[in-house]
Structures are given as structure tokens and as C-alpha cells.
Design a protein around this motif. Structure first.
Motif, mmCIF file in Angstrom:
data_model
loop_
_atom_site.group_PDB
_atom_site.id
_atom_site.type_symbol
_atom_site.label_atom_id
_atom_site.label_comp_id
_atom_site.label_asym_id
_atom_site.label_seq_id
_atom_site.Cartn_x
_atom_site.Cartn_y
_atom_site.Cartn_z
ATOM 1 N N ALA A 1 16.946 12.066 -0.754
ATOM 2 C CA ALA A 1 16.577 11.100 -1.549
ATOM 3 C C ALA A 1 17.211 9.830 -1.986
ATOM 4 N N ALA A 2 18.360 9.869 -1.774
ATOM 5 C CA ALA A 2 19.277 8.649 -1.862
ATOM 6 C C ALA A 2 18.920 7.567 -0.555
ATOM 7 N N GLU A 3 18.822 8.343 0.710
ATOM 8 C CA GLU A 3 18.635 7.361 1.797
ATOM 9 C C GLU A 3 17.234 6.980 2.275
ATOM 10 N N ASN A 4 16.220 7.553 1.495
ATOM 11 C CA ASN A 4 14.779 7.341 1.732
ATOM 12 C C ASN A 4 14.223 7.237 0.684
ATOM 13 N N ARG A 5 13.657 5.808 0.352
ATOM 14 C CA ARG A 5 13.071 5.522 -0.984
ATOM 15 C C ARG A 5 11.952 4.393 -0.754
ATOM 16 N N LEU A 6 11.063 4.530 -1.823
ATOM 17 C CA LEU A 6 10.192 3.579 -1.815
ATOM 18 C C LEU A 6 10.168 2.879 -3.303
ATOM 19 N N GLU A 7 11.029 1.871 -3.303
ATOM 20 C CA GLU A 7 11.220 1.199 -4.751
ATOM 21 C C GLU A 7 10.256 0.985 -5.559
ATOM 22 N N PRO A 8 9.077 0.766 -5.422
ATOM 23 C CA PRO A 8 7.879 0.677 -6.288
ATOM 24 C C PRO A 8 7.620 2.096 -6.960
ATOM 25 N N LEU A 9 8.201 3.299 -6.462
ATOM 26 C CA LEU A 9 7.821 4.260 -6.948
ATOM 27 C C LEU A 9 9.194 4.933 -7.335
ATOM 28 N N ALA A 10 10.265 4.253 -7.522
ATOM 29 C CA ALA A 10 11.570 4.787 -7.901
ATOM 30 C C ALA A 10 11.486 5.636 -9.035
ATOM 31 N N HIS A 11 10.371 5.381 -10.046
ATOM 32 C CA HIS A 11 10.338 6.242 -11.296
ATOM 33 C C HIS A 11 9.679 7.810 -11.227
ATOM 34 N N VAL A 12 9.329 8.007 -9.718
ATOM 35 C CA VAL A 12 8.415 9.045 -9.491
ATOM 36 C C VAL A 12 9.498 10.064 -8.666
ATOM 37 N N PRO A 13 9.554 11.410 -9.186
ATOM 38 C CA PRO A 13 10.337 12.310 -8.267
ATOM 39 C C PRO A 13 9.467 12.515 -6.857
ATOM 40 N N PRO A 14 9.835 12.256 -5.843
ATOM 41 C CA PRO A 14 9.119 12.606 -4.706
ATOM 42 C C PRO A 14 9.244 14.040 -4.323
#
Length: 335
Positions: free
Chosen positions: A129-142
Motif C-alpha cells: 500500500a505504501a509503495e503503490n498509490r494513486l494520490e487522487p484516491l489516497a482517501h480510499v482504501p484499495p
């Protein structure tokens, strides 16, 4: 069986993730290369073993729930023949053992269908989760989905969705929400994964049994995602997903635009409406259809415009205290 039209290709865009533009368009969109920079995607592009090794190296924190179907099912997770249950079994165990099973099944001509579905990434693989992110969706738990060559029936989510292909390839076939009648939804009470699925097998549609599917097929849109590609699926759009490789990994982000603290669930309201309205005489249902239009869908404007603000209650602006009072009323009504 009559020939059906080939699904139209989904529209594709490149560049950064612009959620406002996607939502304004109201259509599904393929986002080519959106996550090409992810370390997970770099590993996924190297093949099944590299993808598996990357996931193992993230240090899974707990066991996972997995499902498996017999090779005779052809990779399709669905109901059993008489709709008394599902055609797959569930089990729990370490993620590493599941990943090893995927690699062992890879060379088989007819492997069992194997999948780990909808695990919260931050709980299972916090390093991932820390290494692979989409910043516009940082508020959404992938969430992460892992499996081999499997087929998931057309279904809908009462959410919006951005899904990223990390490894393998996935074919998405989409239909607008209005095609619900032409997709022949299955039971409400028992579903493979939470919401009803289409009873039509997209790989071999039976038009004698499901003739209206021909109309749905005329609206279908389709795309195949490669590692690093993503897809935006609007609220309640039907989508069937076919994984095409021996090891496939997807990360998705679900969110509900406009959902406020304390609001009820729209799907819950549908079930309550079936409980309360479906079996009334037609003349009474006609009344309630008009009243839903007036109170809920506001087809004639604000239904409380003629009331002073302090007297609007449930018809006033959304407010956590008002939602709480409505829940209290509903609990009393439902006993």
C-alpha cells in the motif's frame, strides 16, 4: 443461437487521474498506463513468478480467504446447477501458500479456478500500500484481487470504481445500469459476492432462455487491460470480468460520491421497498411511484419549499442528527 454484435471498444484516455472529469463524463473509461510507475506493475510485467515474488516480499500480515472451483467449471465462479448454492468452495490460509498454488496450477491444461478477492491492501500488505498509490484516491482504501484464468459474471457495485491491472491481463465487458432487465439478474438473497449477478453466460449466451440479452449486447463496451492500465467504472454499471493469464492481480478503489455520515444504503432502501411496496395492488403502487418521484427524486422541485426551515425535518438539508432520527424511526417501524 443468433450472432450478437461485437462489443464496442471502451473510450481510452492518457495522462493523470482526473476524477472530476471522469464523473462528469458518466461513462466508463480506460486509463492506459495510469499505474505504469508502480513497483508492483514493474514486477507484474516480468511475468507470473516475478509478480508472485513481489507479493510475497511485501510480508503479508494475516491469512486470506480464497475460493476454488473444479476444472470442469471452466474458470467460471457462479451458482451450482440448481441454484441452491455456489459452484466453488471457500478456504482460509497463508497468502504465500495460495500464491504457490497459482504457480503450480499455471502449466495445467485444465486448472482449478483459484481466487483471493477483495482483501484490504493496507491490512494485508501494508508495504504494498505504501509503495503503490494513486494520490487522487489516497482517501480510499484499495483492495486486491488475485487469481488465475477465471470468469466473473456481470454484476454491479453500488459505488464508483477505479481498477488497476498489476499483473496478467483482464477483459472488462460493461453494460449501462438501464440494461438491468435485459441482463436477467439472479437471486437477491444469495449472491456470489454481495450483489446480484447476471444469469447470462457471456461466453455462451442462451438467447432461447434469455432473449432480451440481445438488446443488452447491443450496448456492451469492452476493453482488455494490461499491467499498468486502469479502468473507471461509474456507479452501478454492470461489468463482467475475465482474467486471461495464469497469474492475475488487480487493485481497485471503491468509493461512494455524495455518501454522507449517517446516510442509509441505497440497496437497503431497494430491499425495503420490495418488502413494503412490491406486493400491493397496482393502483396503490402507482400512488407510491408518484410519491417517490415527489419526495425522493424531486421531479416537481423541492417538496418542502413551502415549509419554514425549522419544520422541514427529514425533507431538510442533510444533517447527521436528522439521519440519526430517521434511523430511530425506521427501527421502531421495523420492530
Amino acid at each position: 443461437m443468433s450472432a450478437l454484435p461485437t462489443p464496442a471498444p471502451l473510450r481510452e484516455v492518457a495522462g493523470p487521474l482526473d476524477l472530476a472529469a471522469l464523473r462528469a463524463g458518466g461513462q466508463p473509461v480506460v486509463l492506459r498506463g495510469l499505474a505504469a510507475h508502480w513497483p508492483a506493475v514493474v514486477a507484474g510485467r516480468q511475468g507470473p513468478e516475478a509478480a508472485v515474488n513481489y507479493l510475497k516480499a511485501q510480508g503479508p500480515t494475516r491469512p486470506v480467504s480464497a475460493i476454488a472451483a473444479h476444472p470442469d467449471e471452466g474458470g467460471r465462479f457462479f451458482y451450482n446447477a440448481d441454484l441452491t448454492g455456489m459452484n466453488f468452495q471457500r478456504g482460509t490460509g497463508p497468502l504465500a501458500l495460495f500464491l504457490d498454488d497459482l504457480l503450480r496450477a499455471a502449466p495445467m491444461e485444465h486448472p482449478p479456478a483459484l481466487a483471493v478477492q477483495s482483501e484490504v491492501v493496507s491490512e494485508l500488505l501494508p508495504a504494498f500500500a505504501a509503495e503503490n498509490r494513486l494520490e487522487p484516491l489516497a482517501h480510499v482504501p484499495p483492495r486486491i484481487w488475485i487469481g488465475n484464468a477465471i470468469r466473473v459474471a456481470a454484476h454491479y457495485d453500488v459505488k464508483e470504481n477505479v481498477a488497476v491491472c498489476m499483473a496478467g491481463r483482464r477483459r472488462f465487458t460493461l453494460f449501462p445500469p438501464a440494461q438491468i432487465a435485459n441482463l436477467y439478474p439472479g437471486p437477491l438473497e444469495q449472491t456470489p459476492a454481495g450483489t446480484p449477478v447476471s444469469m447470462v453466460d457471456l461466453a455462451a449466451p442462451d438467447l432461447a432462455r434469455y432473449p432480451r440479452f440481445a438488446a443488452a449486447a447491443a450496448t456492451a463496451q469492452e476493453a482488455v487491460l494490461e499491467p499498468g492500465d486502469a479502468i473507471y467504472i461509474p456507479y452501478c454499471w454492470w461489468h463482467a470480468v475475465q482474467s486471461l493469464g495464469s497469474v492475475n492481480v488487480l487493485v481497485n478503489y471503491w468509493w461512494s460520491e455524495g455518501q454522507q455520515p449517517g446516510m442509509g444504503g441505497a440497496y437497503d432502501a431497494l430491499l425495503h421497498a420490495i418488502l413494503s411496496l412490491k406486493h400491493l395492488p397496482e393502483d396503490q403502487r402507482t400512488v407510491w411511484r408518484e410519491w417517490f418521484d415527489f419526495y425522493v427524486f424531486e421531479t416537481q422541485g423541492d417538496p418542502a419549499a413551502h415549509l419554514p426551515a425549522h419544520a422541514r425535518g427529514a425533507l431538510g438539508p442533510p444533517d447527521p442528527a436528522m439521519f440519526a432520527e430517521m434511523r430511530r424511526m425506521l427501527k421502531g417501524m421495523l420492530g
